[in-house]
Write a protein that holds these residues in place. Structure first.
Motif, PDB file in Angstrom:
ATOM      1  N   TRP A 134       0.969  -1.262   0.123  1.00 13.26           N
ATOM      2  CA  TRP A 134       0.060   0.108   0.091  1.00 13.26           C
ATOM      3  C   TRP A 134       0.916   1.161   0.108  1.00 13.26           C
ATOM      4  O   TRP A 134       0.590   2.207  -0.719  1.00 13.26           O
ATOM      5  CB  TRP A 134      -0.895   0.153   1.308  1.00 13.26           C
ATOM      6  CG  TRP A 134      -2.056  -1.028   1.340  1.00 13.26           C
ATOM      7  CD1 TRP A 134      -2.435  -1.642   0.039  1.00 13.26           C
ATOM      8  CD2 TRP A 134      -2.930  -1.398   2.160  1.00 13.26           C
ATOM      9  NE1 TRP A 134      -3.564  -2.381   0.217  1.00 13.26           N
ATOM     10  CE2 TRP A 134      -3.913  -2.403   1.666  1.00 13.26           C
ATOM     11  CE3 TRP A 134      -3.120  -0.905   3.605  1.00 13.26           C
ATOM     12  CZ2 TRP A 134      -4.878  -2.854   2.640  1.00 13.26           C
ATOM     13  CZ3 TRP A 134      -4.087  -1.392   4.327  1.00 13.26           C
ATOM     14  CH2 TRP A 134      -5.237  -2.490   3.682  1.00 13.26           C
ATOM     15  N   GLN A 135       1.849   1.383   0.796  1.00 11.99           N
ATOM     16  CA  GLN A 135       2.892   2.504   0.880  1.00 11.99           C
ATOM     17  C   GLN A 135       3.317   2.712  -0.312  1.00 11.99           C
ATOM     18  O   GLN A 135       3.592   3.799  -0.676  1.00 11.99           O
ATOM     19  CB  GLN A 135       3.967   2.344   2.093  1.00 11.99           C
ATOM     20  CG  GLN A 135       3.211   2.383   3.294  1.00 11.99           C
ATOM     21  CD  GLN A 135       4.248   2.542   4.621  1.00 11.99           C
ATOM     22  OE1 GLN A 135       4.946   3.546   4.556  1.00 11.99           O
ATOM     23  NE2 GLN A 135       4.379   1.399   5.092  1.00 11.99           N
ATOM     24  N   LEU A 138       0.913   4.478  -2.685  1.00  8.44           N
ATOM     25  CA  LEU A 138       0.504   5.572  -2.073  1.00  8.44           C
ATOM     26  C   LEU A 138       1.713   6.745  -2.489  1.00  8.44           C
ATOM     27  O   LEU A 138       1.471   7.905  -2.757  1.00  8.44           O
ATOM     28  CB  LEU A 138       0.104   5.717  -0.691  1.00  8.44           C
ATOM     29  CG  LEU A 138      -1.199   4.771  -0.405  1.00  8.44           C
ATOM     30  CD1 LEU A 138      -1.410   4.545   1.052  1.00  8.44           C
ATOM     31  CD2 LEU A 138      -2.538   5.568  -0.833  1.00  8.44           C
ATOM     32  N   GLY A 143      -1.479   9.356  -3.799  1.00 12.82           N
ATOM     33  CA  GLY A 143      -2.906   9.074  -3.179  1.00 12.82           C
ATOM     34  C   GLY A 143      -4.156   9.939  -3.380  1.00 12.82           C
ATOM     35  O   GLY A 143      -3.693  10.786  -4.543  1.00 12.82           O
ATOM     36  N   PRO A 144      -4.935   9.900  -2.811  1.00 10.45           N
ATOM     37  CA  PRO A 144      -5.249   8.942  -1.664  1.00 10.45           C
ATOM     38  C   PRO A 144      -5.552   7.508  -1.862  1.00 10.45           C
ATOM     39  O   PRO A 144      -5.704   6.842  -1.017  1.00 10.45           O
ATOM     40  CB  PRO A 144      -6.606   9.668  -0.868  1.00 10.45           C
ATOM     41  CG  PRO A 144      -7.457  10.094  -2.280  1.00 10.45           C
ATOM     42  CD  PRO A 144      -6.176  10.762  -3.284  1.00 10.45           C
ATOM     43  N   LEU A 146      -4.532   3.958  -4.486  1.00  6.92           N
ATOM     44  CA  LEU A 146      -3.263   3.470  -4.722  1.00  6.92           C
ATOM     45  C   LEU A 146      -2.613   3.787  -6.181  1.00  6.92           C
ATOM     46  O   LEU A 146      -1.457   3.714  -6.303  1.00  6.92           O
ATOM     47  CB  LEU A 146      -3.398   1.868  -4.673  1.00  6.92           C
ATOM     48  CG  LEU A 146      -3.693   1.397  -3.266  1.00  6.92           C
ATOM     49  CD1 LEU A 146      -3.845  -0.286  -3.370  1.00  6.92           C
ATOM     50  CD2 LEU A 146      -2.711   1.698  -2.079  1.00  6.92           C
ATOM     51  N   ASP A 155      -8.024  -0.588  -5.827  1.00  5.66           N
ATOM     52  CA  ASP A 155      -8.772  -0.397  -4.850  1.00  5.66           C
ATOM     53  C   ASP A 155      -9.847  -1.253  -4.359  1.00  5.66           C
ATOM     54  O   ASP A 155     -10.183  -1.848  -3.137  1.00  5.66           O
ATOM     55  CB  ASP A 155      -9.152   1.145  -4.503  1.00  5.66           C
ATOM     56  CG  ASP A 155      -8.056   2.129  -4.885  1.00  5.66           C
ATOM     57  OD1 ASP A 155      -7.071   2.085  -4.195  1.00  5.66           O
ATOM     58  OD2 ASP A 155      -8.192   2.792  -6.006  1.00  5.66           O
ATOM     59  N   TYR A 179      -5.242   5.360   4.326  1.00  5.46           N
ATOM     60  CA  TYR A 179      -5.724   4.493   3.320  1.00  5.46           C
ATOM     61  C   TYR A 179      -7.088   3.637   3.569  1.00  5.46           C
ATOM     62  O   TYR A 179      -8.256   3.670   2.806  1.00  5.46           O
ATOM     63  CB  TYR A 179      -4.805   3.557   2.406  1.00  5.46           C
ATOM     64  CG  TYR A 179      -5.383   3.025   1.236  1.00  5.46           C
ATOM     65  CD1 TYR A 179      -5.942   3.441   0.169  1.00  5.46           C
ATOM     66  CD2 TYR A 179      -5.233   1.508   1.209  1.00  5.46           C
ATOM     67  CE1 TYR A 179      -6.283   2.837  -0.891  1.00  5.46           C
ATOM     68  CE2 TYR A 179      -5.773   0.715   0.270  1.00  5.46           C
ATOM     69  CZ  TYR A 179      -6.322   1.378  -0.698  1.00  5.46           C
ATOM     70  OH  TYR A 179      -6.964   0.620  -1.829  1.00  5.46           O
TER      71      TYR A 179
END
Length: 224
Positions: A134-135, A138, A143-144, A146, A155, A179
């Motif tokens: 995820w990071q 992002l 972001g916000p 993926l 998402d 997220y």
């Protein structure tokens, strides 16, 4: 007209994926909910599993196949940016085929909150990989969501994980917690969640999976 067959909203993580994508992108469809144990899914699905999309009677099954099928005729299913689209497809595929420990231990049951009996090394590793994945999206794409500023298929693939995170409270980074909150706040997710809480059905196999994994500390379902 598209018809999407799904099962119980409280349990059916695979059903949530195409349902949420169709809902958030404003693609018209008819929902057909068939509860687990209510009947044989074989009468609408070649695999006797959900979800199954019917397009003028032609079945499209498996959540990833359904999303790719929708991408052929609808804009916005995958990110427009080539690099974001590549990441999104890889991340969705990894979710589709992996994270078996999260799936088996932290099963989707929207209306409950659970304290696990134990957090194994395998479970910790998978949540850490989820957080890392995820990071990556992002950070790379701003972001916000993926793949960038817009909700897309990747998402939708992780939407069931947001409900799992809400139920089981895994350790996540600040970015991943944000997220999860973003996904849970989507109108489609709120609609699904409220419907899940109101469902009268209880499927014993799904309920037993939760009891095996941990202690139910809160049950928010309306018909308990």
């Amino acid at each position: 007209m598209l018809t999407l067959y799904i099962a119980n909203k409280n349990y059916s993580s695979w059903s949530l994926r195409p349902w949420l994508l169709l809902t958030e992108l404003g693609i018209p469809f008819e929902e057909k909910l068939v509860p687990f144990g209510d009947s044989d899914f074989k009468h609408f699905s070649p695999t006797a599993k959900v979800p199954c999309l019917l397009d003028n009677g032609e079945p499209v099954w498996d959540s990833l196949a359904i999303l790719e099928y929708l991408a052929e005729s609808h804009a916005g299913v995958w990110p427009e940016n080539k690099q974001a689209r590549a990441y999104a497809r890889c991340a969705a595929a990894e979710m589709h085929s992996g994270f078996g420990t999260i799936r088996s231990v932290c099963t989707m049951n929207c209306g409950i909150r659970v304290k696990l009996h134990a957090v194994t090394d395998a479970l910790e590793r998978e949540w850490a990989r989820m957080d890392e994945l995820w990071q990556q999206g992002l950070t790379r794409f701003g972001g916000p969501f993926l793949g960038g500023k817009n909700f897309s298929a990747v998402d939708a693939f992780f939407a069931p994980v947001a409900f799992r995170a809400q139920s089981y409270g895994p350790k996540l980074s600040t970015a991943s917690e944000a997220y999860v909150a973003t996904l849970l706040a989507l109108p489609g997710m709120q609609s699904w969640y409220q419907a899940a809480l109101a469902e009268p059905w209880r499927d014993e196999a799904h309920e037993q999976e939760v009891r095996d994994a941990g202690e139910i500390v809160s049950d928010l379902r309306l018909d308990q």
